[in-house]
Write an enzyme that holds these catalytic residues in place. Sequence first.
Site, PDB file in Angstrom:
ATOM      1  N   SER A 277       1.193  -1.226   0.197  1.00 49.36           N
ATOM      2  CA  SER A 277      -0.088   0.454  -0.006  1.00 49.36           C
ATOM      3  C   SER A 277       0.932   1.512   0.014  1.00 49.36           C
ATOM      4  O   SER A 277       2.083   1.471   0.632  1.00 49.36           O
ATOM      5  CB  SER A 277      -0.720   0.313   0.897  1.00 49.36           C
ATOM      6  OG  SER A 277      -1.520   1.173   1.755  1.00 49.36           O
ATOM      7  N   GLU A 290      -7.238 -10.544  -7.183  1.00 44.56           N
ATOM      8  CA  GLU A 290      -8.463  -9.889  -7.017  1.00 44.56           C
ATOM      9  C   GLU A 290      -7.883  -8.940  -8.454  1.00 44.56           C
ATOM     10  O   GLU A 290      -9.116  -9.304  -9.241  1.00 44.56           O
ATOM     11  CB  GLU A 290      -7.827  -8.024  -6.136  1.00 44.56           C
ATOM     12  CG  GLU A 290      -8.089  -8.392  -5.120  1.00 44.56           C
ATOM     13  CD  GLU A 290      -7.773  -7.200  -3.809  1.00 44.56           C
ATOM     14  OE1 GLU A 290      -8.165  -6.304  -3.089  1.00 44.56           O
ATOM     15  OE2 GLU A 290      -6.541  -6.540  -4.145  1.00 44.56           O
TER      16      GLU A 290
END
Length: 457
Positions: A277, A290
Amino acid sequence: MKKPWAGRFTEKTSKSVEDFTESISFDKKLWKYDIEGSIAHAKMLSKQGIISKRDSGRIVRGLKDIWTEIEEGRFRFREELEDIHMNIEAALIKKVGDAGGMLHTARSRNDQVALDLRLYVRASVEEIIGLLRRLETVLADLADGTLGIVMPGYTHTQRAQPVLLAHHVMAYAQMFRRDRMRFGDALKRINVLPLGSCALAGTGLPIDRQYVASLLKFDSVSDNSMDSVSDRDFALEFLSCAAVLMMHVSRMAEEMVLWSSEEFGFVEIADAFATGSSIMPQKKNPDVAELMRGKTGRVYGNLMSLLTVMKGLPMTYNRDMQEDKEPLFDTADTLRAVLSILPEMLKNMTFDAARLRQSSDAAFSTATDIAEYLVNKGLPFRTAHEITGKIVRFCLDNGKQLHDLDLESYRLFSPKIEKDVFDVISSSASVNAKKSYGGTSPTAVKAQIKRFRNSLK
Ligand code: ARG
């Protein structure tokens, strides 16, 4: 540049129409198939005496030169020549003169584009079948390597009964096997030659379609010229096989996302296959999984897109059908990307065996085994179910697990229970007992993997 169809026109095409109708910006992807098809067509024309051997030789050499130019990035694709077919034909005429003008004898762009697309879809399917085969092997290897790991099996996302991780892995292997079979079945209908249907009605010239089919390795020749130029079922079938495959990929990706969460903690994805992140320093995200799940959206969309393009079309070819290409290309590219990374990702996961076992021991997931135990002691299943339900209720009320109760406590619920009950309440015992064909016992799973590998050969 003069358009090949300009004879009956007196005015130039407006630039906005050229921009709007062109397909060269995307159908240049078909160049190899277009050239292959044209070479076969030219050979047939000369074999049939429709053009001379000499002209056919010139055409074939010209086309081979164009092949090299495109391959080396030296070919200039022109928007004003609309599509790949007219770009290549115009370049050929420029190269070899009048002979080039003979290539389009007994052919229309309508059967030409149907041919190019079938060749493209056939090649894509063959590649995807190879990638699926590889994925199946990786899953069978993974199953072999995880035979010793017990985990909770789920229904309704609630822990249900213990299973082998290998059994869970093989469930996906079976899905991808069916996907491969489905593509293989579609191939039978994809591999039919449309060329020789011409615009829609066939031709008065003495062509030999069987010969073209043999040159291009088609299994058969289409039976109805009108159907052949208006049919995109083969593309739709490819897109629907792809949609089902991506549904499977997406379900697997979903489990990887869940399982790698702190809440589950079943698996760790290798650093090389995860991302971080930009703000939260502690994060390690399962972005690859994902994105595989996310890309399912475009593959479904591509199927819907072409179904909708086709639904209102009167016979036969309509320009609407030019909209078939981008969804097809996008789906083939997406499958290729997903099926290349998925096996790598699978090989880069580490399962937490202790956590998986603890999780399957902890949730009354062997309650069904107690009920089966009571059936073995002669009780009807419904009574056994009721008694076991009461045992679970008792544990829940007293903050206990099934293995925390002693024999006396068990016997309060049924005098049929004896000390051998402790042989059935562990998750290993539960798994070992599931020896039915296709069940989750190690013997049954080993047999499953063996059958699976045999039919992979
Ligand atoms: N670019 C066209 C397509 O992709 C080729 C066929 C055009 N045929 C025609 N008669 N306009 O569908």
